[in-house]
Design a protein around this motif. Structure first.
Motif, PDB file in Angstrom:
ATOM      1  N   SER A  81       2.665  14.193  -3.529  1.00  0.00           N
ATOM      2  CA  SER A  81       1.687  13.259  -2.971  1.00  0.00           C
ATOM      3  C   SER A  81       2.272  12.472  -1.800  1.00  0.00           C
ATOM      4  O   SER A  81       3.445  12.094  -1.805  1.00  0.00           O
ATOM      5  N   LYS A 134       1.577   9.558  -1.211  1.00  0.00           N
ATOM      6  CA  LYS A 134       1.849   8.213  -1.729  1.00  0.00           C
ATOM      7  C   LYS A 134       3.321   8.054  -2.114  1.00  0.00           C
ATOM      8  O   LYS A 134       3.793   6.931  -2.288  1.00  0.00           O
ATOM      9  N   HIS A 177      -0.816   5.342  -9.208  1.00  0.00           N
ATOM     10  CA  HIS A 177      -1.423   6.443  -9.964  1.00  0.00           C
ATOM     11  C   HIS A 177      -0.685   7.761  -9.740  1.00  0.00           C
ATOM     12  O   HIS A 177      -1.302   8.800  -9.521  1.00  0.00           O
ATOM     13  N   LEU A 178       0.636   7.674  -9.813  1.00  0.00           N
ATOM     14  CA  LEU A 178       1.494   8.848  -9.661  1.00  0.00           C
ATOM     15  C   LEU A 178       2.319   9.037 -10.923  1.00  0.00           C
ATOM     16  O   LEU A 178       2.497   8.108 -11.705  1.00  0.00           O
ATOM     17  N   GLU A 213       0.127  13.188  -8.130  1.00  0.00           N
ATOM     18  CA  GLU A 213      -1.028  12.460  -8.641  1.00  0.00           C
ATOM     19  C   GLU A 213      -1.039  12.617 -10.163  1.00  0.00           C
ATOM     20  O   GLU A 213      -0.653  13.667 -10.687  1.00  0.00           O
TER      21      GLU A 213
END
Length: 159
Positions: free
Chosen positions: A10, A12, A118-119, A137
């Motif tokens: 991700s 993120k 949210h990982l 994720e």
């Protein structure tokens, strides 16, 4: 022709790695401030403190901005029927093949920073080592964990 793994973690992950690096950098700056204070008390030349600050500035830039970006660009993985392939590294690229037959169990882990974004990370355990696929994720991490465990069971039954 050797295929390079195609799946990415991700985006993120960049934010998570930068937050972790920021915590390390803050600790480093505190230590540097203590050293500069001690140097000042012992009347050490001013230029030594300036060099220490310059080193800290370079350290800050590298760890918060450059290294996470390079690390994210390089990190890739693929899960195939008979193996898991991982690629990671900034200056030295490491590629790892994990045969499905060697997989003993698969975990997902999630620390407070990963949870906020949210990982989750997937850890593939073999008898010898544990291999981590970081910052996926949550749903992707859970699906990957189940998929790898299913493939590992099938590979185990084939033997």
């Amino acid at each position: 022709m050797v295929l390079v793994p195609q799946k990415r973690i991700s985006e993120k992950a960049l934010t998570v790695w930068r937050i972790s690096a920021s915590i390390n950098v803050i600790i480093s700056w505190i230590l540097a401030a203590v050293v500069i204070f001690i140097l000042h008390k012992f009347n050490v030349p001013y230029w030594i403190s300036v060099i220490l600050i310059a080193i800290e500035l370079i350290f800050t830039y590298l760890n918060i901005f450059l290294f996470p970006t390079l690390k994210w660009r390089r990190w890739r993985y693929d899960v195939r029927d008979e193996e898991i392939e991982l690629q990671e590294g900034i200056f030295i690229v490491k590629r790892t093949l994990i045969p499905m037959i060697r997989v003993q169990h698969v975990d997902t882990v999630q620390g407070p920073i990963l949870r906020k974004y949210h990982l989750a990370s997937v850890i593939v355990n073999t008898a010898a080592t544990a291999h981590k696929i970081p910052a996926l994720e949550e749903s992707e991490a859970e699906e990957l964990r189940l998929y790898i465990s299913t493939l590992a069971r099938v590979a185990d039954e084939d033997v």
